[in-house]
Design a protein around this motif. Structure first.
Motif, PDB file in Angstrom:
ATOM      1  N   ILE A  76       0.885  -1.170   0.000  1.00  0.00           N
ATOM      2  CA  ILE A  76       0.000   0.000   0.000  1.00  0.00           C
ATOM      3  C   ILE A  76       0.917   1.213   0.000  1.00  0.00           C
ATOM      4  O   ILE A  76       1.679   1.429   0.937  1.00  0.00           O
ATOM      5  N   GLY A  77       0.855   1.981  -1.072  1.00  0.00           N
ATOM      6  CA  GLY A  77       1.658   3.180  -1.205  1.00  0.00           C
ATOM      7  C   GLY A  77       0.810   4.430  -1.046  1.00  0.00           C
ATOM      8  O   GLY A  77      -0.410   4.363  -0.855  1.00  0.00           O
ATOM      9  N   THR A  78       1.454   5.562  -1.150  1.00  0.00           N
ATOM     10  CA  THR A  78       0.730   6.834  -1.010  1.00  0.00           C
ATOM     11  C   THR A  78      -0.350   6.960  -2.078  1.00  0.00           C
ATOM     12  O   THR A  78      -1.403   7.547  -1.830  1.00  0.00           O
ATOM     13  N   GLU A  79      -0.083   6.402  -3.264  1.00  0.00           N
ATOM     14  CA  GLU A  79      -1.063   6.476  -4.350  1.00  0.00           C
ATOM     15  C   GLU A  79      -2.351   5.746  -3.989  1.00  0.00           C
ATOM     16  O   GLU A  79      -3.450   6.190  -4.360  1.00  0.00           O
ATOM     17  N   HIS A  80      -2.241   4.653  -3.245  1.00  0.00           N
ATOM     18  CA  HIS A  80      -3.436   3.907  -2.848  1.00  0.00           C
ATOM     19  C   HIS A  80      -4.231   4.673  -1.794  1.00  0.00           C
ATOM     20  O   HIS A  80      -5.463   4.641  -1.792  1.00  0.00           O
ATOM     21  N   LEU A  81      -3.510   5.373  -0.910  1.00  0.00           N
ATOM     22  CA  LEU A  81      -4.201   6.220   0.069  1.00  0.00           C
ATOM     23  C   LEU A  81      -4.959   7.343  -0.635  1.00  0.00           C
ATOM     24  O   LEU A  81      -6.107   7.644  -0.284  1.00  0.00           O
ATOM     25  N   LEU A  82      -4.325   7.951  -1.641  1.00  0.00           N
ATOM     26  CA  LEU A  82      -4.989   9.021  -2.392  1.00  0.00           C
ATOM     27  C   LEU A  82      -6.234   8.494  -3.094  1.00  0.00           C
ATOM     28  O   LEU A  82      -7.304   9.110  -3.024  1.00  0.00           O
ATOM     29  N   MET A  95      -3.658   8.728 -14.039  1.00  0.00           N
ATOM     30  CA  MET A  95      -2.341   9.347 -13.862  1.00  0.00           C
ATOM     31  C   MET A  95      -1.381   8.379 -13.175  1.00  0.00           C
ATOM     32  O   MET A  95      -0.220   8.251 -13.576  1.00  0.00           O
ATOM     33  N   ILE A  96      -1.866   7.687 -12.173  1.00  0.00           N
ATOM     34  CA  ILE A  96      -1.029   6.733 -11.438  1.00  0.00           C
ATOM     35  C   ILE A  96      -0.617   5.587 -12.354  1.00  0.00           C
ATOM     36  O   ILE A  96       0.554   5.200 -12.381  1.00  0.00           O
ATOM     37  N   ALA A  97      -1.563   5.065 -13.107  1.00  0.00           N
ATOM     38  CA  ALA A  97      -1.245   3.960 -14.026  1.00  0.00           C
ATOM     39  C   ALA A  97      -0.181   4.387 -15.031  1.00  0.00           C
ATOM     40  O   ALA A  97       0.752   3.630 -15.318  1.00  0.00           O
ATOM     41  N   ARG A  98      -0.295   5.609 -15.559  1.00  0.00           N
ATOM     42  CA  ARG A  98       0.700   6.110 -16.518  1.00  0.00           C
ATOM     43  C   ARG A  98       2.071   6.257 -15.855  1.00  0.00           C
ATOM     44  O   ARG A  98       3.087   5.900 -16.435  1.00  0.00           O
ATOM     45  N   LEU A  99       2.082   6.792 -14.639  1.00  0.00           N
ATOM     46  CA  LEU A  99       3.354   6.991 -13.944  1.00  0.00           C
ATOM     47  C   LEU A  99       4.011   5.662 -13.559  1.00  0.00           C
ATOM     48  O   LEU A  99       5.233   5.565 -13.527  1.00  0.00           O
ATOM     49  N   LEU A 100       3.199   4.665 -13.263  1.00  0.00           N
ATOM     50  CA  LEU A 100       3.748   3.368 -12.882  1.00  0.00           C
ATOM     51  C   LEU A 100       4.091   2.487 -14.083  1.00  0.00           C
ATOM     52  O   LEU A 100       4.824   1.518 -13.937  1.00  0.00           O
ATOM     53  N   ALA A 101       3.561   2.841 -15.246  1.00  0.00           N
ATOM     54  CA  ALA A 101       3.848   2.062 -16.455  1.00  0.00           C
ATOM     55  C   ALA A 101       5.334   2.153 -16.758  1.00  0.00           C
ATOM     56  O   ALA A 101       5.993   3.139 -16.442  1.00  0.00           O
ATOM     57  N   GLN A 126       7.819   5.028 -14.138  1.00  0.00           N
ATOM     58  CA  GLN A 126       8.616   4.849 -12.931  1.00  0.00           C
ATOM     59  C   GLN A 126      10.104   4.985 -13.244  1.00  0.00           C
ATOM     60  O   GLN A 126      10.850   5.554 -12.474  1.00  0.00           O
ATOM     61  N   ASP A 127      10.532   4.464 -14.399  1.00  0.00           N
ATOM     62  CA  ASP A 127      11.936   4.595 -14.773  1.00  0.00           C
ATOM     63  C   ASP A 127      12.328   6.057 -14.932  1.00  0.00           C
ATOM     64  O   ASP A 127      13.425   6.454 -14.556  1.00  0.00           O
ATOM     65  N   ALA A 128      11.423   6.851 -15.508  1.00  0.00           N
ATOM     66  CA  ALA A 128      11.709   8.274 -15.681  1.00  0.00           C
ATOM     67  C   ALA A 128      11.839   8.965 -14.328  1.00  0.00           C
ATOM     68  O   ALA A 128      12.698   9.820 -14.137  1.00  0.00           O
ATOM     69  N   LEU A 129      10.992   8.576 -13.374  1.00  0.00           N
ATOM     70  CA  LEU A 129      11.089   9.142 -12.027  1.00  0.00           C
ATOM     71  C   LEU A 129      12.418   8.770 -11.392  1.00  0.00           C
ATOM     72  O   LEU A 129      13.088   9.600 -10.778  1.00  0.00           O
ATOM     73  N   LEU A 169      -1.110  14.931  -7.210  1.00  0.00           N
ATOM     74  CA  LEU A 169      -1.756  16.185  -6.803  1.00  0.00           C
ATOM     75  C   LEU A 169      -1.106  17.377  -7.502  1.00  0.00           C
ATOM     76  O   LEU A 169      -1.804  18.266  -8.005  1.00  0.00           O
ATOM     77  N   ALA A 170       0.218  17.390  -7.552  1.00  0.00           N
ATOM     78  CA  ALA A 170       0.929  18.494  -8.200  1.00  0.00           C
ATOM     79  C   ALA A 170       0.676  18.503  -9.712  1.00  0.00           C
ATOM     80  O   ALA A 170       0.410  19.553 -10.293  1.00  0.00           O
ATOM     81  N   ASP A 171       0.743  17.319 -10.334  1.00  0.00           N
ATOM     82  CA  ASP A 171       0.514  17.233 -11.784  1.00  0.00           C
ATOM     83  C   ASP A 171      -0.914  17.620 -12.169  1.00  0.00           C
ATOM     84  O   ASP A 171      -1.159  18.080 -13.271  1.00  0.00           O
TER      85      ASP A 171
END
Length: 186
Positions: free
Chosen positions: A28-34, A62-68, A72-75, A167-169
């Motif tokens: 459970i990460g911050t994204e799941h809490l959001l 947004m989360i799915a795109r960031l985790l794809a 995540q590699d870009a982060l 939230l920022a994005d």
């Protein structure tokens, strides 16, 4: 700490587990809490987020795109770049020594996941920090309980997790959002 959680905060944690299961995550990460906050639009945190223009589906996308793959590699690459490490140069050197594709990830080994059958999913260190910060936010407001609004304040105060990035994005102003939550919590 969980004994201080009111019903909305408890339901947010339960819903965060469901969000993690939906993504097939073993944490459970911050994204799941959001996402859990956004799922509960009748509670303080969810109501305020929706009022500021963020909804569950948009955040989930947004989360799915960031985790794809590249998200995540870009982060990771950006984080390494901030401390002076060029990931491209590291990759070139490793591939020169060990052959092309030496750093490519193979399939993850299958592990037993008791949470698939209703067991508890563990929190990431960052998600635990958010829950800790929600307690601090409650104490700073002189509240004897932790609500989902305090969890939202904790997400913003932590500021580094995937939830804060979403939230920022989404263009949400943390200070305005923080003030709205504090006002609603009283």
């Amino acid at each position: 700490m969980f004994e201080r959680f009111n019903e909305d905060a408890r339901q947010t944690v339960v819903q965060a587990q469901e969000e993690a299961r939906t993504f097939g995550h073993d944490y459970i990460g911050t994204e799941h809490l959001l996402l859990a906050l956004l799922r509960r639009t009748s509670s303080v945190g969810g109501r305020i987020l929706v009022r500021h223009g963020l909804d569950h589906d948009a955040a989930g996308d947004m989360i799915a795109r960031l985790l794809a793959g590249t998200g995540q590699d870009a982060l990771d690459a950006k984080a390494l770049e901030t401390i002076g490490i060029d990931l491209g140069a590291v990759r070139e050197k490793v591939e020169a020594a060990f052959g092309p594709g030496a750093l490519d990830r193979g399939p993850r080994p299958r592990r037993e996941r008791p949470w698939r059958f209703g067991g508890h999913i563990p929190f990431t260190a960052r998600a635990k920090k958010v829950l800790e910060l929600s307690l601090r936010e409650a104490l700073s407001l002189k509240h004897g309980y932790i609500s989902d609004g305090h969890i939202l304040l904790g997400l913003m105060r932590e500021g580094q997790g995937l939830a804060a990035r979403v939230l920022a994005d989404a263009g949400l102003d943390f200070e305005v959002l923080r003030q709205d939550v504090r006002t609603e919590l009283g």
